[in-house]
Design an enzyme around this catalytic site. Structure first.
Site, PDB file in Angstrom:
ATOM      1  CD  GLU A 100       0.800   0.482   3.005  1.00  0.00           C
ATOM      2  OE1 GLU A 100       0.676   1.729   2.885  1.00  0.00           O
ATOM      3  OE2 GLU A 100       1.799  -0.081   3.501  1.00  0.00           O
ATOM      4  CD  GLU A 158       7.889   1.154  -1.005  1.00  0.00           C
ATOM      5  OE1 GLU A 158       8.845   0.733  -1.675  1.00  0.00           O
ATOM      6  OE2 GLU A 158       7.640   2.366  -0.873  1.00  0.00           O
TER       7      GLU A 158
END
Lengths: 343, 343
Positions: free
Chosen positions: B165, B307
């Site tokens: 994310e 991420e």
């Protein structure tokens, strides 16, 4: 350790497009690889694991859950590639080098299997409860074989070397070494090994204690290695010493491999600078060893198999640490040198 | 979870040539993969990481060390392959799929870069201090996009999917979700995120507290997701739900990705069976989340970047766990079924 290269690598890592320190230990591993290899562009492109095997006279005292013959049997598994370390090495693109430092019966390797190098010093150690495990000359010869194995790999391009070992009874030798080298109570650094528990574990601790009393107050690491160590452990000590001298990162494995690293550290304290701890074993003495060496393990998965399995499993993480330092974009690339927060 | 396949895999692991349990968590991971994939031969041959990005209205309240524009900038880094997760994915042979669920400004992707899928629901969430972050319909749409992304990957052969994310401000949303879904004190589950400390952290905790008071006692996970969540978090919830339904292991990442997993678990408790925790983040709420989900992390490296970087780094370990189960020799192969000690 090249502190300048290490600091430059850490600085470069701080400039990458991420919050400061947010890659945690991956960042410190990259800087450590840089410091060991003396370059701001560390690399793990040709990793190797060297497995040294030897038998232990002290198994006659019943310290292991397995018979001594299993050592040679496992050498066959290394040659066939069916042992855990073989599987893990294949997955991670690691070269395996296997050497027989002195198992009781030299293994019969079938054609089509990987070679097992003959570096036999003697057919197993003597029982250290009754006398020295080996002579000083034999210990030196085994260390020299380890130096040669490291040279063989490094000359062939290896840029990181993991330690592997096999030898029924060798956690007992490792406990005796650790207790003696670090002056600890045997009960603190003796554990289940392959799986002895209850009364058998109590007997194993008593055996380590008796071994230490048998050999008196030794302080010289060479003397300690010869009196209570093992042939495969001595060879790994040689591997560590040579890797450190040639600026090749040496990846420790579990309790037995780290005992070899302890001997190397006592012979040459600066050799610890080249070490990276792959795993933390649940074997109780392992945390004691790593603390003495000032090392944080990469993996904490409760692995206690040895044979280089932990080292092999940690290689992709070290390779990734080097790749991040090499390939990841920086704030400077984006013209954003000033946007980096200082938190 | 296919308990039969999991138990069969665990039994097969016990028969491998090694002391029982000596590969530690690698053994339980292999059995878990087997249980999720409902096969005694689990595989990690086509791993993928899906990165969902979205912006957060609550950044207007100053909860992050970075400006909101960094979200779009990082999407550019994912497209170019220069972000940490891009480097780690390349090293580990992982397919990356990037989707924009609603950053403030849609990123401009240059030709020659990886595509960023347009799954925009709205241009960032509203400030949850002032009202719901999004409508229920928008939350449902974002979840549906996540379901679609999982289908896209699984239909294309993905056999393990990691969560990634990006969204400045999203640790604040994750803290609000975690506090609300697990009924915890915001101070217990709110941390530095990208790096806020001291007074700024106190203010962040106060903001999470105010958000929770603003929306009152919500219990329905869909309502909570819409009120205090994020677009990228909602999409990852959809990914988790779909992976679980299709028996594909889903590899959690850090605190924000695990918040999405918590929402999925509250919607469908059995979805937790498909989850594997890649890392333990130092973000204080992460351990709270993993405990609620009953998960042990694979890595404990202090990573807190998000991420998908932790998920990507854990993939080689899961691949190795499957390989050990598949390729390692057994005592039976050696005709030694009786020599296995029971310790």
């Amino acid at each position: 350790l090249d502190h300048e290269a290490g600091a430059a690598a850490a600085g470069a890592m701080d400039g990458k497009v991420k919050p400061l320190g947010s890659l945690g230990q991956l960042e410190t591993l990259a800087a450590r690889l840089a410091g060991i290899q003396a370059t701001t562009e560390p690399h793990v492109e040709a990793p190797a694991v060297v497995i040294c095997a030897g038998d232990h006279g002290i198994t006659a005292t019943g310290v292991s859950a397995y018979p001594q013959e299993v050592t040679a049997l496992m050498l066959g598994g290394f040659a066939a590639g069916t042992a855990a370390v073989g599987v893990l090495a294949r997955e991670a693109g690691i070269r395996l080098l296997v050497a027989d430092l002195g198992v009781i019966q030299a293994p019969v390797i079938e054609s089509g299997q990987n070679v097992v190098l003959d570096r036999r010093v003697r057919a197993g150690t003597a029982n250290s409860l009754e006398g020295p495990a080996m002579t000083l000359a034999q210990a030196q010869q085994a260390v020299a074989h380890g130096v040669g194995l490291a040279d063989l790999l490094i000359d062939d391009g290896a840029d990181l070397i993991g330690l592997g070992e096999m030898g029924i009874g060798n956690t007992t030798a490792a406990s005796a070494l650790t207790a003696s080298l670090l002056d600890r109570d045997p009960a603190r650094v003796t554990g289940p090994g392959t799986g002895v528990t209850g009364e058998a574990l109590t007997a194993k601790i008593a055996a380590v204690d008796a071994v230490l009393r048998r050999h008196g107050d030794l302080d010289d690491p060479w003397q300690i290695l010869a009196a209570v160590g093992g042939l495969e452990i001595a060879a790994l000590t040689g591997v560590v010493l040579r890797c450190a001298a040639r600026r090749v990162p040496v990846l420790l494995d579990g309790f037995v491999a780290t005992a070899a690293a302890l001997v190397a550290w006592r012979i040459e304290p600066r050799s610890a600078d080249a070490m990276i701890a792959a795993t933390l074993s649940p074997e109780p003495g392992h945390a004691v060893q790593l603390e003495a060496l000032g090392l944080e393990p990469v993996l904490r998965l409760g692995m206690r198999l040895g044979e280089g399995s932990g080292a092999a499993l940690a290689v992709p993480i070290l390779r990734s640490a080097a790749a991040v330092l090499r390939d990841m974009g920086s704030f400077a690339d984006l013209g954003l040198a000033d946007e980096k927060p200082t938190a």
